[in-house]
Enzyme design. Structure first.
Site, PDB file in Angstrom:
ATOM      1  N   SER A   9     -79.839 133.664  11.314  1.00  0.00           N
ATOM      2  CA  SER A   9     -79.565 132.556  11.598  1.00  0.00           C
ATOM      3  C   SER A   9     -80.791 131.829  12.913  1.00  0.00           C
ATOM      4  CB  SER A   9     -78.474 132.440  12.761  1.00  0.00           C
ATOM      5  OG  SER A   9     -78.215 131.266  13.469  1.00  0.00           O
ATOM      6  N   HIS A  34     -79.960 131.043   7.635  1.00  0.00           N
ATOM      7  CA  HIS A  34     -78.743 130.668   8.247  1.00  0.00           C
ATOM      8  C   HIS A  34     -79.096 129.290   9.068  1.00  0.00           C
ATOM      9  CE1 HIS A  34     -74.425 130.891   8.698  1.00  0.00           C
ATOM     10  NE2 HIS A  34     -74.377 130.726   9.866  1.00  0.00           N
ATOM     11  N   ASP A  36     -77.509 126.693  11.414  1.00  0.00           N
ATOM     12  CA  ASP A  36     -76.044 126.653  12.043  1.00  0.00           C
ATOM     13  C   ASP A  36     -76.108 125.044  12.884  1.00  0.00           C
ATOM     14  OD1 ASP A  36     -74.225 128.846  12.310  1.00  0.00           O
ATOM     15  OD2 ASP A  36     -76.039 129.628  13.269  1.00  0.00           O
ATOM     16  N   MET A  38     -74.205 121.880  14.372  1.00  0.00           N
ATOM     17  CA  MET A  38     -72.854 121.872  15.401  1.00  0.00           C
ATOM     18  C   MET A  38     -72.944 120.463  15.946  1.00  0.00           C
ATOM     19  SD  MET A  38     -73.219 125.363  17.573  1.00  0.00           S
ATOM     20  CE  MET A  38     -73.561 126.986  16.743  1.00  0.00           C
ATOM     21  N   HIS A  67     -74.373 125.887   7.279  1.00  0.00           N
ATOM     22  CA  HIS A  67     -73.160 126.056   7.918  1.00  0.00           C
ATOM     23  C   HIS A  67     -72.662 125.055   8.935  1.00  0.00           C
ATOM     24  CE1 HIS A  67     -70.478 129.018  10.940  1.00  0.00           C
ATOM     25  NE2 HIS A  67     -69.859 128.160  10.209  1.00  0.00           N
ATOM     26  N   MET A  69     -70.660 123.288  11.197  1.00  0.00           N
ATOM     27  CA  MET A  69     -69.750 123.170  11.941  1.00  0.00           C
ATOM     28  C   MET A  69     -69.318 121.901  12.781  1.00  0.00           C
ATOM     29  SD  MET A  69     -70.869 126.832  13.813  1.00  0.00           S
ATOM     30  CE  MET A  69     -72.286 126.703  13.204  1.00  0.00           C
ATOM     31  N   MET A 138     -66.164 134.101  10.377  1.00  0.00           N
ATOM     32  CA  MET A 138     -66.330 134.105  11.983  1.00  0.00           C
ATOM     33  C   MET A 138     -66.070 135.301  12.771  1.00  0.00           C
ATOM     34  SD  MET A 138     -68.527 131.563  11.343  1.00  0.00           S
ATOM     35  CE  MET A 138     -68.970 131.769  13.439  1.00  0.00           C
ATOM     36  N   ASP A 178     -70.310 136.292  10.179  1.00  0.00           N
ATOM     37  CA  ASP A 178     -71.178 135.662  11.031  1.00  0.00           C
ATOM     38  C   ASP A 178     -70.626 135.686  12.537  1.00  0.00           C
ATOM     39  OD1 ASP A 178     -72.856 133.581  12.072  1.00  0.00           O
ATOM     40  OD2 ASP A 178     -71.972 132.070  11.324  1.00  0.00           O
TER      41      ASP A 178
HETATM   42  C1  DX5 Z   1     -71.837 130.707  15.836  1.00  0.00           C
HETATM   43  C2  DX5 Z   1     -72.825 130.545  14.702  1.00  0.00           C
HETATM   44  C3  DX5 Z   1     -73.676 131.692  14.285  1.00  0.00           C
HETATM   45  C4  DX5 Z   1     -74.564 132.353  15.293  1.00  0.00           C
HETATM   46  C5  DX5 Z   1     -74.931 133.957  15.163  1.00  0.00           C
HETATM   47  O1  DX5 Z   1     -71.463 129.423  16.002  1.00  0.00           O
HETATM   48  O2  DX5 Z   1     -72.205 130.037  13.480  1.00  0.00           O
HETATM   49  O3  DX5 Z   1     -74.302 131.832  12.986  1.00  0.00           O
HETATM   50  O4  DX5 Z   1     -75.613 131.598  15.740  1.00  0.00           O
HETATM   51  O5  DX5 Z   1     -75.701 134.136  16.444  1.00  0.00           O
HETATM   52  P1  DX5 Z   1     -75.512 135.582  16.871  1.00  0.00           P
HETATM   53  O6  DX5 Z   1     -75.898 136.697  15.768  1.00  0.00           O
HETATM   54  O7  DX5 Z   1     -76.457 135.800  18.079  1.00  0.00           O
HETATM   55  O8  DX5 Z   1     -74.053 135.851  17.064  1.00  0.00           O
HETATM   56 ZN    ZN Z   2     -73.286 130.251  11.573  1.00  0.00          ZN
END
Ligand code: DX5
Ligand code: ZN
Length: 223
Positions: A9, A34, A36, A38, A67, A69, A138, A178
């Site tokens: 990620s 990956h 993320d 948000m 991903h 969110m 998750m 994840d």
């Molecule tokens: C959390 C994300 C993850 C996260 C993983 O909301 O979806 O992908 O960034 O990071 P680590 O490996 O640091 O938990």
């Molecule tokens: Zn993620």
């Protein structure tokens, strides 16, 4: 043998030198990146969107995993596809019925995934398993990197993996994990049925990220 894929990620990467980070990941022979996304509503944090993914797509041939969110993912599917996403993963928690969106994603010619938070039972996505390419479990409450792995949240994966292998779906389904994945927790996740491992801080905060990726792969494979 089960196909193991490592998906760093980039949330924990150096954004001022992303090109270099991506080259490093290519050297480490990771299978996916990956991403993320948000929105500050579904999760209490804001990261990046299609323009950044577009830039990443311009400089790497690696498989790009978005991903999402975010609330109202239906508004942004095309933008994420056009940015170069190879899979779009949406969250069950924002949709009463995710099926039409998953079908729309498939209709765009890319893979479709569904993700569930630690508190969401896997049975809530049972009726869409027949049409997804990936389920993302998750093991932290989404929003931030660097959180602690919630082992209890990985438990449901065993039941789900068993259900999937008995169901005889025509497509292969990746099971991703994840949140809080490191060389120790990855063993638990692999033992419970995951085959795609997302890791952010464990990789990018390591002194030697390439070595860390090797360790992760070995730990997941040896289970
Ligand atoms: C959390 C994300 C993850 C996260 C993983 O909301 O979806 O992908 O960034 O990071 P680590 O490996 O640091 O938990
Ligand atoms: Zn993620």
């Amino acid at each position: 043998m089960r196909r193991i894929e490592i998906a760093p990620s980039i949330l924990a990467a150096d954004f001022t030198d992303l090109k270099k980070e991506l080259k490093m990941l290519e050297t480490a022979e990771v299978e996916r990146i990956h991403l993320d996304v948000m929105d500050g509503h579904f999760v209490p944090n804001i990261t990046f969107g299609p323009p950044l993914i577009h830039c990443i797509d311009d400089v790497t041939d690696l498989f790009l995993e978005a991903h999402l969110m975010i609330f109202e993912p239906q508004k942004y599917l095309k933008a994420f596809k056009n940015a170069g996403s190879d899979i779009i993963i949406i969250h069950k928690e924002v949709l009463a019925n995710p099926r039409p969106l998953l079908e729309e994603i498939k209709g765009m010619g890319i893979q479709a995934g569904i993700s569930i938070n630690p508190g969401t039972p896997w049975q809530e996505i049972k009726d869409v398993l027949a049409i997804v390419d990936m389920v993302l479990i998750m093991t932290v409450n989404p929003g931030f990197g660097g959180q602690k792995y919630i082992a209890d949240a990985a438990l449901k994966m065993q039941d789900m993996a068993e259900y999937i292998s008995n169901a005889g779906f025509k497509q292969e389904i990746d099971i991703g994990i994840d949140g809080g994945i490191d060389p120790e927790t990855i063993k638990d996740a692999a033992a419970k049925g995951a085959n795609v491992f997302i890791a952010g801080s464990s990789i990018f905060n390591a002194d030697d990220p390439i070595q860390r990726i090797k360790e992760l792969r070995k730990a997941a494979t040896d289970v």
